[in-house]
Design an enzyme around this catalytic site. Structure first.
Site: not given
Ligand code: 6MZ
Length: 346
Positions: A15, A17, A19, A64, A99, A201
């Site tokens: 898990h 992300h 960015n 972003h 995006r 969440e």
């Molecule tokens: C929900 C989250 C998150 O997709 O641009 N993101 N969504 N809960 C969280 N907990 C804190 N943390 C990150 O990475 C950034 C995106 O990941 C999701 C959000 O949509 C955020 O804009 P990417 O690589």
């Protein structure tokens, strides 16, 4: 167990992300080449700081703004993979939201192609890490956009030779209702894509039980408020438990954005005590100034885990990856080879 133990421990990260995982070093390099007023240190929480979900999601919008072109997307992905590999992550599933950015000509297609190119370039370097990708649906988006993301995932799974393995649902949990995406998730399942959905969440028992029953996701992100004492219900817990849906648990993320009051109160304990599949993850190592090594160390300290238990926690995560049995077996062998050295030394 010292810091070295947690760093050397072979790990799986399920898990992260892209960015949100950007390091200060990468951000500084990107900002240096831009005419932007952003200070890299202001795009993350410093150790000990907390913030509301609103503040967290404002940070993502600012990030972003910086990562608004293919070159930057490439660099973030490439650097994030190297950083996790340096921490002995042997298998990672990154996730990112395709995006578009009209001002730079970036499209959702070029975005996905760029991320895949960075992953491919890392693979050519023979780093000791297997990298897979989930494409994310943001809760702010429409069903049509979610459908497009599923189509992208299907198309690029073939083109990337199976690097794309599934779909994620994420975004500000206080925004929208995820029920609207059910047709897109069903479409993804029809095509054999796996589903990792951020669920509960924040307390959202109706949305949670509807998605669970309609979709039966392959993994749950966070699951902070599944239990009755956190705003969930007994039915939800029974469903998750009986279907053994693995939980991606991100301790520091939940503490920093204050959806859990303190590490001691983290729902890791509830599910770990039930012997439910729990995977320690970072969520956004950049934004939350953490690392997968630290997250394991915090879990061990907070819940008094022995070195054997920590090893087992990491080893068991292999069961929940979105890859085939051959890959799982390969990883299990790797863990076994590394085990003796690690546990004897600790
Ligand atoms: C929900 C989250 C998150 O997709 O641009 N993101 N969504 N809960 C969280 N907990 C804190 N943390 C990150 O990475 C950034 C995106 O990941 C999701 C959000 O949509 C955020 O804009 P990417 O690589």
């Amino acid at each position: 167990m010292d810091a070295d133990f947690f760093r050397k421990l072979p790990k799986v990260e399920l898990h992260a992300h892209i960015n949100g995982s950007i390091s200060v070093s990468t951000m500084s390099q990107l900002v240096a080449g831009m005419s932007t007023s952003y200070n890299p240190d202001s795009l993350k929480f410093k150790k000990g700081e907390t913030g509301t979900l609103k503040e967290v999601f404002k940070l993502f919008r600012q990030i972003h703004d910086v990562i608004n072109n293919e070159k930057a997307v490439y660099k973030v992905t490439y650097d994030v993979i190297h950083e996790f590999a340096e921490e002995n992550v042997k298998y990672i599933e990154l996730r990112t939201t395709p995006r578009e950015e009209p001002s730079t000509g970036m499209t959702t297609i070029s975005y996905v192609e760029t991320v895949l190119r960075a992953i491919d370039d890392c693979a050519k370097e023979n780093l000791d890490i297997i990298v897979k990708l989930l494409l994310a649906v943001d809760r702010r988006q429409s069903l049509q956009v979610a459908m497009d993301t599923v189509q992208l995932a299907v198309k690029y799974r073939e083109k990337s030779n199976g690097v794309i393995v599934g779909i994620d649902l994420s975004g500000d949990p206080k925004v929208g209702n995820a029920d609207i995406f059910i047709p897109a998730f069903k479409e993804a399942q029809k095509h054999g894509l796996k589903l990792a959905l951020h669920l509960a969440e924040v307390p959202a028992p109706e949305e949670t039980i509807t998605l669970l029953r309609e979709i039966i996701p392959d993994r749950i992100g966070h699951g902070t408020c599944l239990q009755p004492d956190a705003g969930g219900t007994k039915d939800i817990v029974e469903f998750v438990e009986s279907h053994r849906i693995p939980l991606e648990l991100c301790l520091s993320s939940n503490i920093i954005n204050m959806t859990v009051p303190g590490y001691d109160n983290h729902h890791f304990k509830f599910w770990y005590d039930l012997e439910h599949p729990c995977i320690i993850c970072t969520d956004d190592k950049g934004v939350f100034s953490t690392s997968i090594t630290e997250e394991y160390s915090i879990a061990a300290d907070t819940f008094q885990l022995s070195s054997d238990q920590v090893w087992q926690l990491s080893y068991n995560s292999i069961d929940s990856i979105f890859s085939d049995e051959t890959t799982k077996q390969l990883l299990r062998e790797k863990w076994k080879t590394l085990k003796e050295n690690l546990l004897l030394k600790s």
